[in-house]
Scaffold this active site. Structure first.
Site, PDB file in Angstrom:
ATOM      1  N   TYR A 139       0.846  -1.208   0.000  1.00  0.00           N
ATOM      2  CA  TYR A 139       0.000   0.000   0.000  1.00  0.00           C
ATOM      3  C   TYR A 139       0.876   1.251   0.000  1.00  0.00           C
ATOM      4  CZ  TYR A 139      -3.547   3.268   1.836  1.00  0.00           C
ATOM      5  OH  TYR A 139      -4.400   4.326   2.038  1.00  0.00           O
ATOM      6  N   LYS A 143       1.301   4.186  -2.684  1.00  0.00           N
ATOM      7  CA  LYS A 143       1.040   5.594  -2.370  1.00  0.00           C
ATOM      8  C   LYS A 143       2.215   6.488  -2.762  1.00  0.00           C
ATOM      9  CE  LYS A 143      -3.147   5.359  -1.032  1.00  0.00           C
ATOM     10  NZ  LYS A 143      -4.187   5.881  -1.945  1.00  0.00           N
TER      11      LYS A 143
END
Ligand code: VAH
Length: 314
Positions: A139, A143
């Site tokens: 994740y 990002k």
């Protein structure tokens, strides 16, 4: 006119309703990969869209003649850690499609980053706007890559891309799906249902948090800011509080004195939480576009419990 992806998610469901309120319901086209029984679907234009389908996204943006795209469809940190390849395909495939649509049609563009874009080597306290970003989760890799990709589309193609690094978001409308900070939402539901909650995040684990109304206002404020005054674009640190499970326990006990918090730590999500900052510095957001959150933990807790009582029919 605005196209929103992931409009049925935790942020999307409230952003859609706030934008329809502000700009008129027919000017906000909500999309998500599935339908649901929600005002997002029934009270304004809604379309099924898998963000990995570039052609359909381009068609929708053209047919509705939108001038802005807000890309929220993504897999959150815990789910992404359990399914890293799918997370890469969805999070990055969806993002590059949305950026390409924005480039092709010259749309203004928003997508959120996260405190998850930081890693264990990032300064943990008062994390600066510009600092080292070596996240250790899929994740987080998504990002950081997303931030770089959005800045690239701004510098290379002139796409007006803007973003914020959201902390854990607390809301009562739609529960988050598969995040690490979800405990901070579950605790309120459980406090009302059982006067007790078992946290999967350990005592003393500080993370930045923010109440959803402040998050929605931040998005609108950033998107309406004068672009010439922005020194940063993707993505601004924003936060309202740095809190650990015991801070939520104390705030809830002010409203529900016999509320009890216990712990049963989930090592996967604890490991993610430990890799993130304790508190980030949101100075640039307040200086460059006037970011100013209204809810601290006590004000948020009062409002959250009040709204949840109604929602739970208590
Ligand atoms: C998550 N709620 O837990 C999201 C967010 C900072 C946390 O990115 O993954």
């Amino acid at each position: 006119k605005i196209l929103i992806t992931g409009a049925l998610g935790q942020i999307g469901s409230e952003l859609t309703m706030a934008l329809r309120e502000k700009y008129g319901k027919n000017n906000v086209i909500a999309t998500d990969i599935r339908e649901a029984d929600s005002p997002v679907v029934t009270q304004g234009p809604f379309e099924i869209l898998d963000v990995q389908d570039y052609d359909k996204m381009l068609d929708l943006a053209k047919n509705y003649e939108v001038d802005t795209i807000m890309h929220l469809a993504a897999l959150l940190s815990a789910k992404a850690e359990n399914n890293p390849k799918f997370a890469w395909d969805l999070n990055m495939g969806g993002l590059v499609n949305a950026l390409e649509v924005a480039r092709e049609l010259e749309l203004q563009f928003f997508t959120p980053s996260s405190i998850g874009a930081f890693g264990p080597s990032t300064p943990k306290k008062d994390t600066p706007q510009d600092t080292i970003q070596r996240p250790t989760t899929m994740y987080g890799v998504n990002k950081v890559s997303g931030e770089l990709l959005c800045d690239y589309y701004y510098s290379r193609f002139g796409v007006d891309t803007r973003g914020v690094r959201f902390p854990g978001l607390i809301s009562y409308v739609t529960e988050p799906g598969g995040g690490t900070t979800d405990y901070a939402v579950e605790i309120y539901y459980e406090a009302l249902k059982n006067k007790s909650y078992t946290s999967y995040i350990a005592e003393g684990t500080y993370m930045d948090m923010m109440y959803m109304p402040d998050a929605i206002n931040a998005i609108i404020q950033l998107m309406e800011a004068d672009g010439d005054k922005l020194e940063h674009r993707n993505a601004f640190n924003v936060t309202a509080m740095s809190a650990a499970p015991e801070d939520f326990e104390k705030a809830i006990q002010k409203q529900i004195p016999d509320f009890e918090l216990s712990y049963d730590v989930d090592s996967v999500r604890q490991k993610i939480a430990d890799s993130w900052p304790d508190s980030i510095d949101a100075d640039c957001a307040s200086k460059e576009w006037g970011f100013k959150p209204e809810f601290d933990i006590d004000k948020m807790t009062e409002d959250m419990l009040d709204k949840l009582k109604t929602k739970l029919g208590q």
